[in-house]
Design an enzyme around this catalytic site. Structure first.
Site, PDB file in Angstrom:
ATOM      1  N   LYS A   1       0.848  -1.198   0.000  1.00  0.00           N
ATOM      2  CA  LYS A   1       0.000   0.000   0.000  1.00  0.00           C
ATOM      3  C   LYS A   1       0.884   1.250   0.000  1.00  0.00           C
ATOM      4  O   LYS A   1       1.923   1.276   0.679  1.00  0.00           O
ATOM      5  CB  LYS A   1      -0.878  -0.048   1.251  1.00  0.00           C
ATOM      6  CG  LYS A   1      -1.941   1.030   1.346  1.00  0.00           C
ATOM      7  CD  LYS A   1      -2.800   0.807   2.613  1.00  0.00           C
ATOM      8  CE  LYS A   1      -3.970   1.765   2.703  1.00  0.00           C
ATOM      9  NZ  LYS A   1      -4.822   1.519   3.887  1.00  0.00           N
TER      10      LYS A   1
ATOM     11  N   SER B   1      -9.735   1.031   2.705  1.00  0.00           N
ATOM     12  CA  SER B   1      -8.914   1.877   1.876  1.00  0.00           C
ATOM     13  C   SER B   1      -7.754   1.163   1.179  1.00  0.00           C
ATOM     14  O   SER B   1      -7.154   1.715   0.257  1.00  0.00           O
ATOM     15  CB  SER B   1      -8.332   3.010   2.732  1.00  0.00           C
ATOM     16  OG  SER B   1      -7.466   2.488   3.725  1.00  0.00           O
TER      17      SER B   1
ATOM     18  N   SER C   1      -9.976  -1.384   6.832  1.00  0.00           N
ATOM     19  CA  SER C   1      -9.341  -1.228   5.521  1.00  0.00           C
ATOM     20  C   SER C   1      -8.511  -2.393   5.008  1.00  0.00           C
ATOM     21  O   SER C   1      -8.066  -2.362   3.863  1.00  0.00           O
ATOM     22  CB  SER C   1      -8.476   0.022   5.514  1.00  0.00           C
ATOM     23  OG  SER C   1      -9.299   1.135   5.320  1.00  0.00           O
TER      24      SER C   1
HETATM   25  N1  GLN Z   1     -13.626   2.769   5.727  1.00  0.00           N
HETATM   26  C1  GLN Z   1     -13.108   3.302   6.940  1.00  0.00           C
HETATM   27  C2  GLN Z   1     -12.941   4.793   6.831  1.00  0.00           C
HETATM   28  O1  GLN Z   1     -13.368   5.328   5.885  1.00  0.00           O
HETATM   29  C3  GLN Z   1     -11.863   2.575   7.329  1.00  0.00           C
HETATM   30  C4  GLN Z   1     -10.577   3.201   6.918  1.00  0.00           C
HETATM   31  C5  GLN Z   1      -9.362   2.437   7.366  1.00  0.00           C
HETATM   32  O2  GLN Z   1      -9.449   1.387   7.991  1.00  0.00           O
HETATM   33  N2  GLN Z   1      -8.194   2.989   7.065  1.00  0.00           N
HETATM   34  O3  GLN Z   1     -12.416   5.438   7.679  1.00  0.00           O
END
Ligand code: GLN
Length: 489
Positions: free
Chosen positions: A78, A153, A177
């Site tokens: 990532k 994400s 994420s």
């Molecule tokens: N979907 C979640 C958010 O929008 C999780 C993001 C994450 O785990 N980095 O914050």
């Protein structure tokens, strides 16, 4: 076709000299070239650097010294992990040309193990999102159906593993994420216990929530990667000196007598009936293997999303305060009048819409007069959610739930509706509230039109029980063949 191998198979092939790391790396780079335009998985591919690392790995493999299961295997990670000399953008306009001067601790560890870095993978800007649509590089597409999102994400990393563009990958999980994109792309994704893996050199999103973990094609592969990244790090004070067990050792053991709790709060309104059906079938499979399944309650579940979307933006806004276009982040392009105007312009040009929304919410809930009403109250409720899990683990060994209430949604469907997007996290966020580990494991498909959309099973365990979760996941994987299915690309 070397790119279709699992990590374990690639390791074996390198060891037996069926192919070299340079051959394996060239094959993966070819694969990336072939499918990346369609899927938008990698935002940076470092052909030259990868081939150099592969040649070094071949020397190491030939010498037989210091060889690990990761030696010579090329992967992407990532784009939130600092990689020395390789652009690290967090998918933000602010960092589009940022080349870090040092490696994140996990990258150092992977380098010590002899890995080959092929490139960096797409994500939501600063890890804020659940679909990888909030990226300055545009959305990543789901390999199973390119009209749909890969989740987020860490969508680029999940899609890369699903599309055989990376033998494994690393992501971050602050509210889901790793697990949610793993579920939507049909790969294995592990969120570790808070503090199990060092976050030094990984751009912080919400510091009391962030964790790091691997994606893999199999449970074994995820266990292997975790072995090399887990443990105490002097650069991250939240990593305790808890022993790192041999994660592969427990794999293959029986789950006879295992007590599985299924929280009733996770099976209510909003859950796609087809997802529910697949999860219940997976639970039956565990019963066939000798586990017992009982209904439990995690009564504070329904508050988790609200707690997260108050506390997370507060921490995010504080963490992103350093991006001012002077110390961190790009200079503003527009002419500026004075210092304050400089900050305004830099932050206006540098951040995307979702980040701006979160900074506004975060600064609001932290401001004088609102701090107690929002931030402090959210922290108190977070403690209650954590207690739910502590209480549950007095009676059951693991908890099983869906990962996402629905399979991959179409690109654009939720992008402009933040509340609908936030609800994608209902089953993953409580786990981050409690800081406990959980895995997403492929457990079936939903047929939509002529496409198959993957569904993941979430297995949650007590703190530092990664070995147990991996064992439980591996038993199911051995009994089923979901993990062997590949998207047609
Ligand atoms: N979907 C979640 C958010 O929008 C999780 C993001 C994450 O785990 N980095 O914050």
């Amino acid at each position: 076709m070397l790119h279709t191998l699992t990590l374990a198979e690639a390791t074996e092939g390198l060891k037996n000299k069926k192919f070299s790391s340079v051959e394996l790396t060239k094959d993966l780079l070819e694969r990336i070239k072939k499918v990346n335009d369609g899927l938008n998985v990698y935002v940076t591919v470092d052909d030259e650097g990868a081939l150099k690392m592969a040649a070094e790995a071949d020397e190491r493999l030939a010498s037989g010294k210091n060889v690990t299961p990761l030696t010579g295997v090329p992967v992407g990670i990532k784009d939130i992990f600092n990689t020395q000399g390789v652009r690290t953008t967090c998918a933000s306009p602010f960092l589009k040309n940022f080349v870090p001067p040092y490696d994140a601790t996990v990258v150092t560890k992977l380098k010590e193990a002899g890995f080959v870095l092929a490139g960096k993978q797409n994500m939501d800007e600063f890890a804020s999102g659940g679909s990888t649509e909030h990226s300055c590089f545009g959305p990543t597409k789901n390999p199973w159906d390119p009209t749909r999102v890969a989740g987020g994400s860490s969508g680029g990393s999940a899609a890369a593993v699903a599309a055989d563009m990376s033998f494994y990958a690393l992501g971050t999980d602050t509210g889901g994420s790793i697990r949610q994109p793993a579920s939507l792309c049909g790969v294995v994704g592990l969120k570790v216990t808070y503090g199990r893996v060092s976050r030094s050199g990984v751009t912080a999103m919400a510091s009391s929530w962030d964790s790091i973990g691997p994606f893999g094609k199999t449970v074994q592969d995820v266990a292997t990667v975790l072995q090399y990244i887990a443990g105490k790090d002097v650069r991250d004070a939240t990593t305790p000196a808890v022993e790192v067990p041999d994660y592969s050792k427990a794999l293959g053991q029986s789950v006879k007598g295992l007590k599985i709790g299924v929280p009733k709060e996770y099976f209510g309104a909003g859950l796609d009936p087809e997802v529910e059906n697949i999860i219940r079938t997976a639970l039956k499979e565990y019963e066939k293997m000798g586990a017992t399944v009982s209904e439990i309650s995690l009564p504070y579940t329904s508050y988790a999303v609200a707690v997260y979307y108050i506390a997370m933006p507060a921490e995010l806004s504080a963490n992103l305060a350093r991006f001012d276009g002077i110390r961190f982040g790009a200079k503003p392009k527009a002419p500026v009048k004075d210092m304050i105007d400089y900050y305004y312009q830099a932050r206006n040009e540098g951040f995307g819409d979702e980040i701006k929304r979160r900074i506004m919410i975060g600064t609001y809930v932290l401001s004088a007069g609102y701090y107690d009403a929002y931030y402090v109250r959210a922290q108190k409720v977070r403690t209650l959610i954590r207690k739910d899990f502590d209480d549950a683990f007095k009676n059951v060994d693991v908890i099983m739930t869906p990962v996402s209430p629905f399979p991959a949604f179409t690109i654009g469907e939720k992008k402009d509706d933040p509340l609908a997007m936030y609800l994608a996290d209902v089953f993953t966020i409580p786990v981050n509230c409690a800081g406990v580990p959980a895995i997403s494991l492929p457990c079936g498909f939903i047929n939509k039109a002529d496409k198959k959309l993957p569904v993941g099973l979430q297995i949650i365990g007590p703190q530092f029980s990664e070995d147990k979760i991996l064992k439980v996941a591996a038993a199911y994987e051995q009994a089923t063949d979901w993990h062997t299915m590949k998207p047609a690309l």
